[in-house]
Design a protein around this motif. Structure first.
Motif, PDB file in Angstrom:
ATOM      1  N   TRP A 207       0.872  -1.183   0.000  1.00 39.56           N
ATOM      2  CA  TRP A 207       0.000   0.000   0.000  1.00 39.56           C
ATOM      3  C   TRP A 207       0.901   1.223   0.000  1.00 39.56           C
ATOM      4  CZ3 TRP A 207      -4.548  -0.204   4.045  1.00 39.56           C
ATOM      5  CH2 TRP A 207      -5.316  -1.352   3.818  1.00 39.56           C
ATOM      6  N   PHE A 208       0.509   2.202  -0.779  1.00 40.64           N
ATOM      7  CA  PHE A 208       1.245   3.466  -0.725  1.00 40.64           C
ATOM      8  C   PHE A 208       0.248   4.611  -0.644  1.00 40.64           C
ATOM      9  CE2 PHE A 208       3.645   6.925  -3.115  1.00 40.64           C
ATOM     10  CZ  PHE A 208       4.312   7.351  -1.972  1.00 40.64           C
ATOM     11  N   GLY A 209       0.450   5.482   0.319  1.00 35.52           N
ATOM     12  CA  GLY A 209      -0.449   6.622   0.485  1.00 35.52           C
ATOM     13  C   GLY A 209       0.318   7.925   0.396  1.00 35.52           C
ATOM     14  N   ALA A 210      -0.225   8.890  -0.339  1.00 35.57           N
ATOM     15  CA  ALA A 210       0.371  10.233  -0.388  1.00 35.57           C
ATOM     16  C   ALA A 210      -0.797  11.223  -0.521  1.00 35.57           C
ATOM     17  CB  ALA A 210       1.337  10.348  -1.555  1.00 35.57           C
ATOM     18  N   LYS A 211      -0.467  12.485  -0.658  1.00 34.40           N
ATOM     19  CA  LYS A 211      -1.545  13.491  -0.718  1.00 34.40           C
ATOM     20  C   LYS A 211      -1.450  14.232  -2.047  1.00 34.40           C
ATOM     21  CE  LYS A 211      -4.910  15.387   1.666  1.00 34.40           C
ATOM     22  NZ  LYS A 211      -6.017  14.657   2.290  1.00 34.40           N
ATOM     23  N   ASP A 212      -1.549  13.482  -3.144  1.00 39.35           N
ATOM     24  CA  ASP A 212      -1.325  14.095  -4.452  1.00 39.35           C
ATOM     25  C   ASP A 212      -2.486  14.952  -4.938  1.00 39.35           C
ATOM     26  OD1 ASP A 212      -2.709  11.622  -4.758  1.00 39.35           O
ATOM     27  OD2 ASP A 212      -2.369  11.788  -6.917  1.00 39.35           O
ATOM     28  N   SER A 215      -0.899  18.177  -3.052  1.00 32.93           N
ATOM     29  CA  SER A 215       0.460  18.416  -3.517  1.00 32.93           C
ATOM     30  C   SER A 215       0.619  17.701  -4.852  1.00 32.93           C
ATOM     31  CB  SER A 215       1.421  17.858  -2.466  1.00 32.93           C
ATOM     32  OG  SER A 215       2.717  17.822  -2.983  1.00 32.93           O
ATOM     33  N   LYS A 216       0.116  18.370  -5.898  1.00 37.85           N
ATOM     34  CA  LYS A 216       0.030  17.683  -7.195  1.00 37.85           C
ATOM     35  C   LYS A 216       1.411  17.417  -7.789  1.00 37.85           C
ATOM     36  CE  LYS A 216      -4.491  19.671  -8.448  1.00 37.85           C
ATOM     37  NZ  LYS A 216      -5.210  18.931  -7.441  1.00 37.85           N
ATOM     38  N   THR A 217       2.362  18.315  -7.558  1.00 33.98           N
ATOM     39  CA  THR A 217       3.690  18.127  -8.143  1.00 33.98           C
ATOM     40  C   THR A 217       4.568  17.260  -7.256  1.00 33.98           C
ATOM     41  OG1 THR A 217       3.489  20.276  -9.175  1.00 33.98           O
ATOM     42  CG2 THR A 217       5.707  19.349  -9.059  1.00 33.98           C
ATOM     43  N   TYR A 218       4.657  17.612  -5.967  1.00 39.34           N
ATOM     44  CA  TYR A 218       5.588  16.923  -5.047  1.00 39.34           C
ATOM     45  C   TYR A 218       5.099  15.495  -4.768  1.00 39.34           C
ATOM     46  CZ  TYR A 218       9.122  16.865  -1.271  1.00 39.34           C
ATOM     47  OH  TYR A 218      10.208  16.590  -0.468  1.00 39.34           O
ATOM     48  N   ASP A 219       3.936  15.386  -4.131  1.00 38.55           N
ATOM     49  CA  ASP A 219       3.407  14.051  -3.859  1.00 38.55           C
ATOM     50  C   ASP A 219       3.029  13.351  -5.165  1.00 38.55           C
ATOM     51  OD1 ASP A 219       3.799  14.716  -1.226  1.00 38.55           O
ATOM     52  OD2 ASP A 219       1.914  13.803  -0.543  1.00 38.55           O
TER      53      ASP A 219
END
Ligand code: NAP
Ligand code: MG
Length: 405
Positions: A207-212, A215-219
């Motif tokens: 599982w991978f979670g981020a806040k894209d 944070s459209k560019t970074y995450d």
């Protein structure tokens, strides 16, 4: 009895406070009676870091690069109080941060499971491992206390000196704070690779979670790189092994973790991994019931306990009071290190010793002999006995002795 020879020196990184006290007990009672082991010793206790202007921390990281495998005790990351307490030249950075920046890589953490400590989350039947990206983000930040109104900007200048990009962070009307963080494609790629490799070896979903969404560019870049790595190198293998790769927003991942059965590797960005591994450790019984290893893309390994120096217990210890600190994570840091060293050196006796020591430690807890942190959460049993720091290690030593003789 002939001692078991450990072929290559182990990089031993000593630390602070209660973990330092336990570190030496573990070495003296559980390791040195059985092992003929050479160590490259780096003393990272705070005073030594101060005396060497923190050079010793970099030297320790270099030694891991030279020998391949190291083991680290917990160390104080100084704050203002510590500067006063130890009369330091400055607030030195976190040694873990420094070593991780030097080695790059991913920190993998897994719970140490025993049959008499049920996880506090009812649905968890199998272990949840964490893969924490150990490079960059706020751990290698550049930050500034804005003292007065003014404009904060983010500027990128390429190596030929040409400004390629400039953006406004904030037009400050009054005092505030700003922070610049970064990551690199190379490090994120090796993070993704390390996670899929680890999960595939251990038959775990990823599982991978981020806040894209925010944070459209970074995450967004993290998400993109994970997806590319999966599609390119793992999709077929994962499908054949009936394993899944699942991306979701980090807040959704947190909510779902509480409902899952487990049996997965949760790949976390650096900060998420820092926070979530402590939540997981505590839910599996105690911060001391977690293993932790930093795996660098070049194949260097640093084993550690994920908890801190247990400062409160240390102050009691200094006053001569009895403490009941748990040495499981430190023991497992040493066994992890010895097992890896043995695998690399092709010395099966060393691998076998690590296995026996782990079994000895687990059996001690399962027989009801536990430190205070575990007694509080263990299944009720009349055999349960709360022991102090020293007695726990002595009990593990007894169990180990029976296994070896
Ligand atoms: P900590 O040392 O992890 O301890 C927090 C609390 O967790 C303890 O007070 C204790 O709870 C419990 N605990 C942690 N490890 C335990 C163990 N082995 N056995 C029994 N209980 C345990 O965190 P901290 O007090 O916030 O930090 C102390 C120092 O450690 C700080 O200077 C920090 O910079 C450093 N630190 C180092 C590392 C590292 O090097 N890996 C990681 C984190 C923090 P009770 O008091 O309720 O018994
Ligand atoms: Mg932490």
């Amino acid at each position: 009895m002939k001692k078991i020879a450990v072929k290559t020196p182990i990089v031993e990184i000593d630390g602070d406070e209660m973990t330092r006290v336990m570190w030496h007990m573990v070495k003296d009672q559980l390791l040195l009676p059985y092992l003929d082991m050479k160590v490259e010793y780096y003393d990272l206790q705070l005073k030594k870091r101060d005396e060497t202007d923190d050079k010793i921390t970099l030297e320790a990281a270099e030694a891991i690069k030279k020998y391949g495998v190291g083991v680290k005790c917990a160390t104080i990351t100084p704050n203002k109080d510590r500067v006063k307490e130890y009369n330091l030249k400055k607030e030195w950075s976190s040694p873990n941060g420094t070593i991780r920046a030097a080695l790059d890589g991913t920190v993998f953490r897994a719970p140490i499971l025993v049959n008499n400590i049920p996880p506090s989350v009812r649905s968890w039947k199998k272990p949840i491992h964490i893969g924490r990206h150990a490079y960059g983000d706020v751990y290698k930040n550049c930050e500034y206390r804005v003292p007065e109104p003014g404009k904060a900007e983010l500027v990128f200048t390429n190596t030929s000196g040409k400004e390629l990009w400039r953006g406004t962070i904030q037009d400050f009307k009054g005092p505030g704070v700003i922070q610049g963080i970064h990551n690199t494609d190379k490090s994120i790629e090796s993070f993704a690779k390390a996670c899929f490799t680890y999960a595939y070896d251990q038959k775990l979903h990823v599982w991978f979670g981020a806040k894209d969404t925010i944070s459209k560019t970074y995450d967004g870049q993290f998400r993109k790189i994970f997806e590319q790595e999966y599609q390119k190198n793992w999709k077929t293998k994962f499908e054949e092994a009936k394993l899944q790769y699942f991306f979701t927003l980090i807040d959704d991942a947190v909510a779902r973790i509480m409902k899952t059965e487990g049996g997965l590797l949760w790949a976390c960005k650096n900060y998420d991994g820092d926070v979530m591994s402590d939540m997981l450790g505590s839910a599996y019984g105690s911060l001391a019931m977690m293993t932790s290893v930093l795996v660098s893309p070049q194949g260097f390994y640093e084993f550690e306990a994920s908890h801190g120096t247990v400062q409160k217990h240390y102050y009691k210890y200094l006053k001569g009071e009895k403490t009941s600190s748990n040495s499981m994570a430190l023991i497992f840091a040493w066994t992890g290190c010895l097992r890896k060293r043995g695998e690399l050196d092709k010395t099966s006796e060393v691998v076998d010793f690590a296995k026996k020591l782990e079994e000895g430690a687990l059996e001690t807890v399962e027989s009801g002999i536990m430190t205070g942190d575990l007694i509080a959460v263990a299944t009720q049993n009349s055999k349960n006995r709360r022991v102090n720091t020293e007695d726990f290690i002595a009990e593990v030593a007894n169990t180990l002795k029976k296994k070896i003789n």
